[in-house]
Design an enzyme around this catalytic site. Sequence first.
Site, PDB file in Angstrom:
ATOM      1  N   GLU A  82       0.992  -1.262   0.267  1.00  0.00           N
ATOM      2  CA  GLU A  82       0.286   0.071   0.034  1.00  0.00           C
ATOM      3  C   GLU A  82       0.957   0.960  -0.031  1.00  0.00           C
ATOM      4  OE1 GLU A  82      -3.602   1.635   2.715  1.00  0.00           O
ATOM      5  OE2 GLU A  82      -2.717   0.403   2.824  1.00  0.00           O
TER       6      GLU A  82
ATOM      7  N   GLU B 255      -9.890   5.528   0.096  1.00  0.00           N
ATOM      8  CA  GLU B 255      -9.631   4.030  -0.343  1.00  0.00           C
ATOM      9  C   GLU B 255      -9.731   3.255  -2.124  1.00  0.00           C
ATOM     10  OE1 GLU B 255      -8.214   2.031   1.771  1.00  0.00           O
ATOM     11  OE2 GLU B 255      -8.784   2.415   3.674  1.00  0.00           O
TER      12      GLU B 255
END
Length: 322
Positions: free
Chosen positions: A149, A286
Amino acid sequence: MSYAGPEFEPSPPRRPRRGPLTVALAALVPGALLGWLVYETVGGSGGGDDPGRADVRSSSPAVSRAPSDDAKEPGASKEPGASPSPTKSAAASAPAASGPLKGKVVVIDPGHNPGNFRHAAEINRQVDIGTHRKECDTTGTSTNAGYTEAEFTLDVAHRLRTLLQEQGATVTLTQDGDRPFGPCVDERARIGNEAKADAVVSIHADGSGAGNRGFHVILPGSVRAGAADTRAIVGPSRDLGERVAGRFVAVTGTAPSNYVGDGGGLVTRKDLGGLNLSTVPKVFIECGNMRDSKDAALLTSGAWRQKAARGISEGIVGFLRG
């Protein structure tokens, strides 16, 4: 966002507060429905296995995890083990060009730091987020193949910075992989506040279960506790979030989350330090679920990341230009 791993004890599952959402696909910009149809054609979204647990991610052999999404926000107190002082990424921005956003300040907050996994003690240190105390930061999640990430958020942040600077905005990153770890969630918020940013966007990718697909934008709830008072930014942050969600659908063709929220791509939360401590309009996005193979194929594509950056950029530009 952040997740639990061997060196951290997972936080109890949280269910996002659900309320009427003003963003629905039918209300998104022209072209959004076309993007939705493309998405459904190439894979669509299945039913979520555990819809209330967007912030509980599986651990990966390649990356250790920490417990909360807040780990991607600001925070540096002056106690032992505190985050290093802000470096150039937060202290200065590249000169802005002429353009419609001349005079506007945007802070981009790339979730997590590639070096966080080497600093478990520091990022697990508790910081005050107004409503309670929580971890300074987390390591974030990764795809099953090990694409992290932290790598994803920095790449999208760089692409987004370029697009906004071309529009004339002054752009600051909360971190650019230029510090050992962090910043903590409270410091990330402080960077946006001190920059007097017109808009702040925190970039993330989720780590939910396989079959859980799509993006969601996280908005600040109304909080007044301790050092936190979000009442003045709830309205403008919703406007920013709606515009980012709308353009993200239209540009990427990605559908809103099928496992959190009410299908419109917006979720309100009161447990994130980066939102609670912000005094300027701010949202989290997100961009997809790294643990789902179909979403992971998008997140690991440079071409798709460019679309993601463009969608976020267009949402920010629409917000700043009214």
